[in-house]
Every structure is written in C-alpha cells, then in structure tokens.
Design an enzyme around this catalytic site. Structure first.
Site, mmCIF file in Angstrom:
data_model
loop_
_atom_site.group_PDB
_atom_site.id
_atom_site.type_symbol
_atom_site.label_atom_id
_atom_site.label_comp_id
_atom_site.label_asym_id
_atom_site.label_seq_id
_atom_site.Cartn_x
_atom_site.Cartn_y
_atom_site.Cartn_z
ATOM 1 N N HIS A 1 0.801 -1.229 0.000
ATOM 2 C CA HIS A 1 0.000 0.000 0.000
ATOM 3 C C HIS A 1 0.837 1.284 0.000
ATOM 4 O O HIS A 1 0.542 2.239 0.735
ATOM 5 C CB HIS A 1 -0.951 0.001 1.203
ATOM 6 C CG HIS A 1 -2.033 -1.034 1.146
ATOM 7 N ND1 HIS A 1 -2.484 -1.601 -0.019
ATOM 8 C CD2 HIS A 1 -2.779 -1.616 2.142
ATOM 9 C CE1 HIS A 1 -3.458 -2.470 0.240
ATOM 10 N NE2 HIS A 1 -3.642 -2.511 1.545
ATOM 11 N N GLU B 1 -11.517 -3.524 -2.885
ATOM 12 C CA GLU B 1 -10.505 -2.576 -3.360
ATOM 13 C C GLU B 1 -10.296 -2.817 -4.850
ATOM 14 O O GLU B 1 -9.628 -3.770 -5.233
ATOM 15 C CB GLU B 1 -9.195 -2.786 -2.611
ATOM 16 C CG GLU B 1 -9.305 -2.620 -1.113
ATOM 17 C CD GLU B 1 -8.181 -3.360 -0.390
ATOM 18 O OE1 GLU B 1 -7.006 -3.046 -0.612
ATOM 19 O OE2 GLU B 1 -8.484 -4.265 0.396
ATOM 20 N N HIS C 1 -9.540 2.241 0.301
ATOM 21 C CA HIS C 1 -9.523 1.131 1.250
ATOM 22 C C HIS C 1 -10.671 1.205 2.262
ATOM 23 O O HIS C 1 -10.516 0.791 3.417
ATOM 24 C CB HIS C 1 -8.179 1.107 1.976
ATOM 25 C CG HIS C 1 -7.765 -0.236 2.467
ATOM 26 N ND1 HIS C 1 -8.441 -0.911 3.449
ATOM 27 C CD2 HIS C 1 -6.745 -1.044 2.102
ATOM 28 C CE1 HIS C 1 -7.839 -2.066 3.679
ATOM 29 N NE2 HIS C 1 -6.809 -2.180 2.869
HETATM 30 C C1 BGC Z 1 -4.541 -6.229 2.377
HETATM 31 C C2 BGC Z 1 -4.433 -6.989 3.678
HETATM 32 C C3 BGC Z 1 -4.011 -6.031 4.741
HETATM 33 C C4 BGC Z 1 -5.005 -4.910 4.811
HETATM 34 C C5 BGC Z 1 -4.559 -3.872 5.795
HETATM 35 C C6 BGC Z 1 -5.587 -5.196 2.537
HETATM 36 O O1 BGC Z 1 -5.754 -4.484 1.370
HETATM 37 O O2 BGC Z 1 -4.799 -7.082 1.289
HETATM 38 O O3 BGC Z 1 -3.517 -8.049 3.573
HETATM 39 O O4 BGC Z 1 -3.903 -6.660 5.984
HETATM 40 O O5 BGC Z 1 -5.163 -4.313 3.552
HETATM 41 O O6 BGC Z 1 -5.584 -3.138 6.244
#
Ligand code: BGC
Length: 346
Positions: free
Chosen positions: A106, A311, A180
C-alpha cells in the site's frame, strides 16, 4: 444537495485537516477528510427509514494518524503488494520500503493515506464533490517520477459515491490507486458474515504465504472463493486457511471497460451495494486482522470480520509480473480509473 467544510484537527506539524460534508437530496451524507483522502463516514437510509453509517472509521484525526489499517483511505502509489519491495524499469532497480516484510504494501511507510491533500470543492446545483490533489515527488517512497495525483469524489442523488483517479508523471513509473474503505451494510456494530456477495469474476490470482501472486490465473470454481453466484460472506469463511478473504479477483470484463463487478446485500437493513469499475481486479478483504482492540466511531470495538473492502485495482505485484495488466504509466499518458459504489435499500 449541500456541501460544507469544517475543521477536523491538526497534524503534528500544525497543518489543519478538514472534513468535507456532502449531503444529497435523499439525506445521504458522505464525509471525507483531506488527510489521506479518507471517507470517514457515509450514512444512507435503510429499508426501515433509519440512517445507517456504512463506513468504518474513527471519531478524531489522531486515530487516523495512528491508524495502520488504512480505514477509508486513498492508497498509493501502489495499492496492494510488490514482492520483495523491488521492481525494475528499463534495467534500473527501484528499492521500496519492505513495510510488510519482505514485501511492500500500500505505497510504503508514508503512503497516500498519510499525507495531507490539497483540495477544491465541486459545488454545482446537481453535483457536489471534492477534488483532492497531491504531488508525490520523484523518488518519494522509492518510486521514480514526479506524480501529480488527482482523486475526485462525488456523491449523487442516486446515492452513488463516484471516485475518479487521475495521475500524470514526468518519468516512467508504476501507479495503482485504490480506496480502502471498510464497508458494513448493517451499521458497523456487527460482523459482515450475513452479507450476501456476488463478484463478477470466474478467476483469481492464487498467492504464496506472503500474499504475493504465484503468477497463475486460476478458476474460482470449486474453491471457497467462488462468489460468481450469490453467497453469504460467512458461508465458507472459516474454511479459509488465512482466516478469511484477502484475495485478488480477476474480473470477467475487459480491462478498462466500466462495468458492474460486485453486489453486496444485507438482509437486515435491506441495503444493497453495487460496485462498478474500470479496473481489471478487485481485492476482497474481510478485516481478518481486527481483534476487538481498536475502538472505532461510537465506541464500537472492531472485531474480526466487522467490515469488507472491495478494493478495485490492478493485480498485486504487477510490476514483477509482465503477463498481468500493466501498471506502468509513461510521461505522455494520463493514468485514469473510475470506481463507483452505489448503495440503496431494497
Ligand atoms: C490487504 C491486507 C491487509 C489490509 C490492511 C488489505 O488491502 O490485502 O492483507 O492486511 O489491507 O488493512
């Protein structure tokens, strides 16, 4: 429709973050902050006429500053994982932060979810929204190119939250933006296991133990990931070896085409969410890591499965998987993607 701005709070360097409040003619209210471009709340009327907040979040800016779960935020430059926090472009290696060792997740240590965005309002009689702008400098978090990013959120009178992502670079780079938000169509005080889900995907990208795709595009048929027909999220979730869903689905539509890709329905509130996107993939994440230790809005303790994320994105680790749809953006191109979440009572 109405729109107004109020102060949210101060960052440690004294800069102020605001909350933009957009209300449509159905009394649906969406609140966003320019800190992280975060959707902090979205209330919609359910089938009983009650207003239901369908987005998990915090009551104050301090919690968003501490947050490590990306609640409601814009994710960039690269949503999802890049294997071993490394990619090459034109023979040059770029080392990123291994913030989820050994991988990059991310956007790194200070992703787009942790920056203060400039913004301007869209305040037309039939269109209210906000344009967030951020200049990510060359080599910020290890990525090449000065990247001008613009994310526009609009709320319509059809209870659609429209998100338009645009970016332009002065050097070849990788971009994969997403949002998210953790949604919960039963008001965020309970798990989402009764939600009924359909994803328009016959395939997914299997991954290794660190959630990096193996490169294979595998059928969902016969697996617990088959949501091609409507199924309760909770029906098979306990059978998942990683404790829930954290998977990238390969959408059936043509990449680039803007189409319906997922539907979610919660029988108790009658709330239905339709998700549309131009992206080729979607990560279903069911808040596996929530354990009751985080206290969200209204003093609710967020436990496992209290939210779902859809997402919309390019596939994880695309920079190292040349056969996946490309996330490269060249200086002569404009990165452009669109996702719409539409919520209504049925
Ligand atoms: C990921 C997860 C992660 C989460 C964090 C998601 O987009 O795929 O693995 O733990 O984000 O908030």
């Amino acid at each position: 429709m109405k729109i107004h701005v109020k102060a949210f709070g101060k960052l440690s360097d004294g800069r102020q973050a605001d909350i933009i409040v957009i209300e449509n003619d159905n009394k649906s209210i969406c609140k966003l902050t320019n800190y992280g471009g975060i959707v902090t709340s979205w209330t919609v009327p359910d089938k009983h006429g009650n207003m239901v907040d369908i987005v998990l979040g915090w009551d104050n800016i301090e919690k968003y500053i501490e947050d490590s779960s990306y609640l409601g935020a814009i994710i960039g430059r690269y949503g999802n994982r890049i294997a071993n926090a490394l990619f090459s472009l034109d023979g040059k290696e770029y080392k990123l932060a291994a913030n989820q060792a050994p991988n990059h997740l991310h956007g790194g240590n200070i992703g787009f979810n942790k920056v203060l965005w400039d913004y301007s309002l869209i305040d037309q009689p039939n269109e209210k929204g906000v344009i967030f702008r951020y200049l990510s400098r060359d080599m910020e978090e290890g990525y090449p190119g000065n990247l001008n990013v613009e994310v526009t959120y609009r709320l319509t009178n059809h209870n659609e939250l429209i998100i338009d992502y645009k970016a332009a670079t002065d050097k070849k780079t990788h971009v994969n933006l997403t949002n998210h938000a953790y949604f919960n169509l039963n008001g965020c005080a309970d798990d989402v296991l009764k939600h009924v889900l359909k994803i328009y995907a016959d395939h997914y990208t299997p991954s290794d133990k660190t959630l990096i795709p193996t490169g294979e595009i595998a059928p969902v048929k016969g697996t617990n990931l088959d949501f091609s027909e409507k199924k309760a999220i909770g029906e098979r979730i306990k059978k998942m070896d990683i404790g829930g869903y954290d998977h990238n689905f390969v959408l059936n539509k043509q990449p680039g085409a803007f189409e319906l890709i997922a539907e979610v329905y919660e029988p108790r509130t009658g709330l239905k969410m339709d998700v549309f996107t131009t992206e080729p993939g979607v990560q279903l994440y069911t808040a596996i890591h929530f354990d009751g230790s985080m206290t969200g809005k209204g003093s609710v303790k967020y436990k496992q499965y209290y939210g779902y994320c859809l997402e919309t994105q390019h596939f994880p680790d695309s920079p190292n998987k040349p056969h996946f749809p490309s996330t490269i953006v060249n200086p002569w191109e404009t990165y452009s993607q669109k996702t719409v979440y539409k919520v209504y009572a049925q």
